[in-house]
Write an enzyme that holds these catalytic residues in place. Structure first.
Site, PDB file in Angstrom:
ATOM      1  N   GLY A 214      -0.614 -15.750  43.389  1.00  0.00           N
ATOM      2  CA  GLY A 214       0.008 -16.953  43.938  1.00  0.00           C
ATOM      3  C   GLY A 214       1.009 -17.540  42.965  1.00  0.00           C
ATOM      4  CG  ASN A 215       4.160 -19.504  44.174  1.00  0.00           C
ATOM      5  OD1 ASN A 215       4.194 -20.696  44.456  1.00  0.00           O
ATOM      6  ND2 ASN A 215       4.369 -18.549  45.072  1.00  0.00           N
TER       7      ASN A 215
END
Ligand code: CTP
Length: 416
Positions: A214-215
């Site tokens: 993810g980020n």
């Protein structure tokens, strides 16, 4: 402002202490009206201490002052947090068997409810029918958020975070104030009749049933853009990947914003392609993962199997795909969060990306370990397709959104 905070019997009542504190800190006169059940979670002494006002629950207290009517008629705003399924049902039926029930019948102020309950209770047809009744009557519903619930389950039903409830409620008062029509439909209702598709948040690419790539995107900038466009008259589809708790609260109650939730880049691409097919303006604000795990494991990867070697495969460039499929007259905006040592490097990177992406506008901002994420503020440069700087903005994400929309309008006007 005179704010009545109704507290009903749910564990999230402990978070409402923070809500009351925030309102008081911001200079509001707060009166807490807990139900008897709410007092089993947080007691009178706490409510009196944080609100700095006496607290009663019974219509029979302070009768000489006709307190039950006085609270309702004095209120500029009523917030119910948490609002249990039982309270929502009572509100829908107009029951007045508590001081809170009477206050709600006596008030003409905006009423904001922040539901909190188990997912099954929230999704039950009875609760949904009650919510529909309340909405039709003008009650504003903030949340519930999606996330971990008491008892270990997870899903929609979590009360939205206190600061976000305060924020949404104060904005609602602002928008419903007598001169609000002017403010809501300002001279800049320049997007009326247009359809706008915005993506926001960060995608998550699964590794196994419990892990993902993810980020750090919070979803705030894209949501601010969606709300700013809706405020200027557009019909907005907001395709939201993963966002921070409460970020979608205001958008979820906006009549001109439709939210579509997604998780992976593939899902986001599908939904944006669908929305873009009828959009006049498309903005790809989401932080899309460029890679996904080639083979997702359907069982949890375990230490005993050794250090995993994750093979990645590329995700399609959604923005490039949207540019390739552009409808006549459609304006496409890309966003680029870049790390750069100098402003010149930032601009140069932006220019190269603008050329590569083919979007009409590219909004470039600087990010670093401690910059650009999870914050309410942003600073951006807006480049046109040729890489020229056409606008700059810094300040709240809503202010940045306004600058971006101004640039969109300027471009569309120039093209006519
Ligand atoms: N974007 C997209 N699809 C992807 C990756 C990015 O549509 N697979 C969009 C983003 O929503 C954003 C723009 O492209 O509007 C720029 O994203 P960014 O991550 O900065 O660009 P990349 O092409 O991934 O380039 P790099 O990561 O190499 O800087």
């Amino acid at each position: 402002m005179f704010v009545v905070v109704g507290v009903t019997g749910g564990i999230a009542a402990y978070k409402t202490v923070q809500l009351v504190r925030t309102l008081v800190t911001n200079g509001h006169e707060v009166h807490v009206v807990p139900t008897e059940d709410a007092l089993r979670f947080v007691g009178t002494a706490t409510w009196e201490a944080v609100s700095r006002n006496p607290v009663t629950t019974s219509v029979h207290d302070d009768v000489a002052q006709v307190r039950h009517v006085a609270l309702g008629t004095s209120a500029d705003l009523v917030i119910i947090a948490p609002a249990t399924a039982n309270t929502l049902a009572k509100m829908a039926a107009g029951l007045a068997d508590s001081l809170l029930g009477v206050t709600l019948l006596a008030t003409t102020a905006p009423v904001v409810v922040a539901p909190a309950m188990h997912t099954a209770m929230w999704e039950h047809a009875a609760t949904q029918a009650n919510i529909a009744t309340l909405r039709a009557r003008g009650v504003h519903v903030v949340g519930p958020a999606d996330g971990p619930l008491t008892g270990g389950d997870s899903g929609p039903g979590r009360m939205v975070e206190p600061d976000q409830i305060a924020d949404a409620a104060l904005r609602i008062v602002d928008a419903t104030a007598p001169d609000a029509t002017e403010r809501q439909a300002p001279a800049t209702a320049d997007l009326a009749g247009l359809s706008v598709a915005v993506s926001t948040g960060g995608t998550r690419e699964p590794i196994d049933p419990v892990r993902y790539l993810g980020n750090r995107s919070s979803g705030r900038q894209g949501t601010a853009l969606a709300l700013a466009a809706a405020a200027r008259g557009a019909e907005v589809t907001l395709v939201a990947a993963h966002v921070d708790d409460g970020v979608l609260a205001e958008a979820s109650t906006h009549p001109r914003v439709r939210i579509v939730r997604v998780s992976t880049a593939t899902e986001l691409g599908d939904e944006m392609t669908r929305a873009a097919a009828r959009a006049d303006v498309v903005a790809m604000v989401a932080a899309v993962a460029d890679y996904r795990v080639a083979e997702v494991s359907h069982t949890k990867l375990r230490k005993e199997d050794g250090v995993p070697r994750l093979e990645l495969t590329g995700n399609p460039d959604i923005l490039a795909g949207l540019v390739a499929a552009r409808r006549p007259g459609q304006t496409i905006v890309g966003f680029a969060a870049e790390t750069a040592a100098t402003e010149a490097e930032l601009i140069e990177r932006g220019r190269r990306k603008a050329a590569r992406k083919g979007a009409d506008l590219l909004v470039v901002n600087l990010v670093d370990w401690d910059q650009g994420f999870e914050s309410a503020e942003n600073a951006v440069l807006v480049l046109d397709a040729a890489g020229e700087i056409v606008a700059e903005a810094s300040g709240t994400k809503r202010a940045v959104a306004t600058t971006v929309l101004d640039a969109v309008i300027a471009l569309r006007t120039a093209e006519i």
